[in-house]
Design an enzyme around this catalytic site. Structure first.
Site, PDB file in Angstrom:
ATOM      1  N   VAL A 576       0.685  -1.173   0.109  1.00 33.42           N
ATOM      2  CA  VAL A 576       0.081   0.018   0.098  1.00 33.42           C
ATOM      3  C   VAL A 576       0.854   1.322  -0.171  1.00 33.42           C
ATOM      4  O   VAL A 576       0.577   2.222  -0.031  1.00 33.42           O
ATOM      5  CB  VAL A 576      -0.968  -0.018   0.943  1.00 33.42           C
ATOM      6  CG1 VAL A 576      -2.019  -1.206   1.272  1.00 33.42           C
ATOM      7  CG2 VAL A 576      -0.178  -0.116   2.624  1.00 33.42           C
ATOM      8  N   ASP A 577       2.177   1.227  -0.069  1.00 33.30           N
ATOM      9  CA  ASP A 577       3.049   2.257   0.008  1.00 33.30           C
ATOM     10  C   ASP A 577       3.913   2.128  -1.354  1.00 33.30           C
ATOM     11  O   ASP A 577       3.197   1.794  -2.348  1.00 33.30           O
ATOM     12  CB  ASP A 577       4.124   2.163   0.995  1.00 33.30           C
ATOM     13  CG  ASP A 577       4.792   0.803   0.854  1.00 33.30           C
ATOM     14  OD1 ASP A 577       4.664   0.172  -0.116  1.00 33.30           O
ATOM     15  OD2 ASP A 577       5.633   0.417   1.789  1.00 33.30           O
ATOM     16  N   ASP A 578       4.694   3.153  -1.470  1.00 30.38           N
ATOM     17  CA  ASP A 578       5.336   3.250  -3.001  1.00 30.38           C
ATOM     18  C   ASP A 578       6.538   2.306  -3.140  1.00 30.38           C
ATOM     19  O   ASP A 578       7.430   2.899  -3.600  1.00 30.38           O
ATOM     20  CB  ASP A 578       5.984   4.808  -2.870  1.00 30.38           C
ATOM     21  CG  ASP A 578       4.942   5.761  -3.057  1.00 30.38           C
ATOM     22  OD1 ASP A 578       3.722   5.461  -3.319  1.00 30.38           O
ATOM     23  OD2 ASP A 578       4.966   6.746  -2.125  1.00 30.38           O
TER      24      ASP A 578
END
Ligand code: WTA
Length: 707
Positions: A576-578
């Site tokens: 859910v992050d980069d």
């Protein structure tokens, strides 16, 4: 009790073996039969009967104890299954995991004195495994192989350890290792551990710039490499890459006195290797001259064992630091239970030691258990797609641990011949069925979510509907498995990593950090600590706290999304992050972006992940060029080459999308949500674009989508 415990309690009341699915014997090419969609896949009674954890009841009993009394649970295992020169102090575990209460600190077995190399080798040899095969090595070229028994391995490790000491490597010094999958790679890791040096293995697919960046960050005493490696038909000149990295790191003030180089004869002869007299040393000229015994450097459980750089949400890779005692106990225990390890097993993990999977489950976990490990140098589809099964039959592999991307690529091979999926799948089957694979008993998957159709193909075709699949969810940071099936205990659901390992308390939280229960989905966090957890980011404890412990105070934040179904099974849904996950390799979008913008004609870049049939995720880059520079095929290629040179071939973008402008908020933040939708061509799901500084850029991007 925790929420999870309640779920497990309800699971434990399932009659074991209920509803066994006999039609799985039919080869279903990875497609679910209609009625199977929501069904469980049960381990056979025979399998469960012989398993270390034969039922949900047994799991529950141990899991409960591990949560209610973690200190008692882990110290029991630590003292009965490992050698400690001196027992730890009064506290098994001391921790602060809440940023609101001060600095984050995790310590296990502090004051305990041990050595992980001693526990891998000497202890097993003393227990009678001296003549057991420790490593089978299979070369890229079929027909070339080698092996070492535990006592031979110890001799090799000691010789290298003595050499390293002779050039001044001491306890706590860093050693950079840039080696492919030769036996010398685990040998080097173990030799460092033996003398208390901190190894930092850099995957030999990283470019010279990435290698230089790591050298500059950890300032090693020595760099260990080999002259070249063959992967499939290609020869890769690793020593040239190291040479370039050493020039680069010298520019940044770090010069390396010794570059120890192994001659990988099957790839390149000594005479053809570029050499810098005074600095470069041939491994075979020095190491074999040293004694085959070497005293162990006894270290504290909390002394560092290794650094492993991994990608995060900024351009700078993070040096994940693992310490000795907790990591040792955790990797050995997870290996044993998640693969239902038996002394007679022959174990093969296809991961490279350049990633965490190779650290914990090629070298340390299996060796601590005295296992026989297969190490394969080459490409999994060389000379053809049957190679893996050829190796399985050759060494009678019983536990086979790999990544979904490999399963999907083998499942698809033969594709070119046909436009029809069914026919191509049938063609690919021959590569598998040509081999017996009857030695296999447990399969494993790691690195990314395994989609149900790949799961079924792996289970039915590769494993002959006989072998449970341990779909192990974990991370570089966690050191070892966190959520994983225990093969004899759990009915499986294709694509679910099932339940937490002993001592692990996963929690799912909403955006506000509130724990949610029942059937739900949200952000995956972990409550409490476990022995294998990383202790800091090298030289940057602040970033450690900010990245992992501040987003949801009180918890460790994993960066993954997760849902839990009505039966309490966990389904990992991706980052859910980069960070994106390409063929099971973790890549920060920011790293690719900073490589792209280093190109003189690139003004700005934004990278997102898109679904990819084989790789899981592909890299999709939006690129804005410097004013006046025209789009061209040549420029596209040169941008991709820049990323290959700066990071490595595995990070090369699959798609460059020309972008006259990027969608940004009025405060200048790039709206990645919109870019992801454009990249996956979900154009009717763009959502509200009215808050953009210039809403018109979205139409421009869509117009350029396929140019
Ligand atoms: C992903 C690799 C779903 C996840 C061991 C995690 C998985 C990241 C699984 C860590 C799995 C790993 N199912 N996703 N079985 N295993 N992941 O640090 O997104 O290279 O956060 O460690 O891989 O990647 P890393």
């Amino acid at each position: 009790t925790t929420n999870h415990l309640r779920h497990v309690e309800s699971m434990a009341s399932l009659p074991s073996g209920a509803g066994k699915i006999s039609h799985l014997n039919a080869v279903i090419l990875g497609e679910a039969l209609a009625s199977e969609e929501n069904d469980f896949v049960f381990p056979s009674d025979d399998f469960s009967r012989q398993a270390l954890i034969p039922s949900p009841h047994k799991y529950l009993e141990m899991y409960k104890r591990s949560i209610e009394d973690p200190a008692g649970f882990w110290s029991g295992i630590a003292s009965s299954e490992f050698y400690w020169k001196q027992k730890w102090g009064d506290q098994v575990c001391s921790e602060n995991l809440d940023v609101r209460k001060g600095d984050i600190k995790i310590e296990w077995f502090k004051g305990g004195i041990t050595n992980i190399c001693y526990n891998c080798l000497d202890r097993n040899i003393d227990a009678g495994l001296a003549d057991k095969i420790a490593l089978y090595w299979e070369s890229n070229e079929p027909g070339f192989d080698a092996h070492l028994t535990y006592s031979q391995l110890l001799h090799r490790v000691c010789q290298l350890a003595n050499y390293l000491k002779s050039i001044g490597v001491r306890k706590g010094d860093a050693v950079i290792v840039y080696l492919p999958m030769l036996m010398e790679l685990p040998i080097t890791m173990l030799a460092c551990a033996r003398i208390g040096a901190v190894h930092s293995v850099v995957f030999a697919g990283f470019s010279s710039e990435s290698l230089a960046q790591r050298i500059v960050d950890c300032k090693p005493k020595v760099v260990i490499t080999c002259n070249a490696v063959k992967r499939g038909p290609k020869t890769i000149h690793l020593k040239d890459i190291v040479d370039a990295a050493l020039v680069e790191s010298a520019k940044n003030g770090i010069s390396i006195d010794v570059c120890l180089t192994y001659e990988n004869q099957s790839a390149l002869k000594k005479e053809s290797t570029k050499w810098q007299e005074g600095r470069d040393v041939w491994w075979e000229d020095v190491v074999p001259k040293y004694p085959t015994t070497c005293d162990v450097e006894w270290v504290d459980a909390e002394d560092p064992l290794f650094l492993l750089y991994t990608s995060g949400s900024t351009g700078k890779p993070k040096g994940v630091l693992h310490t000795t005692g907790g990591y040792m106990v955790y990797t050995a225990t997870t290996f044993k239970y998640a693969f239902d390890y038996k002394e007679s097993d022959v174990y093969w993990c296809t991961a490279d030691c350049g990633w965490i999977t190779g650290h914990s489950y090629v070298t340390y976990g299996p060796m601590l258990n005295g296992a026989t490990v297969v190490v394969y140098e080459g490409a999994p589809n060389y000379p053809d797609s049957g190679r893996c099964w050829d190796i399985v039959d050759k060494y009678k592999v019983t536990i086979f641990y790999t990544a979904p991307t490999l399963v999907r690529s083998l499942m698809r091979d033969g594709d070119e011949a046909s436009y029809f999926v069914l026919i191509s799948r049938l063609l690919s089957l021959q590569y598998v069925t040509r081999y017996s694979r009857k030695s296999l008993r447990v399969l494993g998957s790691v690195g990314e979510p395994i989609n149900p159709s790949a799961w079924r193909w792996f289970f039915n075709v590769v494993g002959g509907s006989r072998c449970p699949i341990s779909d192990t969810w974990w991370q570089t940071e966690t050191g070892g498995f966190m959520i994983t099936p225990l093969p004899g205990a759990w009915p499986q659901k294709p694509g679910s990593a099932t339940f937490p390992f002993f001592g692990v308390q996963p929690v799912i939280v909403d955006e506000k950090g509130t724990e949610i229960d029942g059937e739900c989905s949200g952000y995956l966090c972990v409550k409490g600590s476990w022995p294998g957890a990383f202790r800091t980011l090298y030289g940057d404890h602040e970033r450690y706290e900010t990245t992992y412990f501040r987003p949801f105070p009180g918890y460790y934040f994993t960066g993954d999304g997760c849902s839990r179904d009505k039966d309490g099974y966990h389904w990992l849904t991706g980052r859910v992050d980069d960070v994106i996950n390409v063929s099971g390799h973790r890549i920060g979008t920011a790293e690719v972006e900073s490589a792209l913008v280093s190109h003189p004609q690139c003004a700005e870049a934004a990278v997102v992940g898109v679904e990819h049939e084989v790789k899981g995720q592909g890299i999709y880059a939006f690129v804005t060029l410097v004013e006046g520079v025209p789009y061209s095929e040549e420029l596209r290629k040169s941008l991709i080459l820049t990323v290959r040179n700066q990071i490595g071939a595995f990070a090369a973008p699959d798609k460059i999308h020309w972008a006259p402008g990027l969608p940004k908020t009025r405060s200048g933040k790039i709206m990645r949500r919109i870019l992801r939708k454009i990249a996956s061509r979900q154009l009717d799901e763009l959502g509200d674009v009215s808050t953009l500084a210039e809403p018109g850029v979205v139409d421009q991007l869509i117009a350029l989508a396929d140019s």
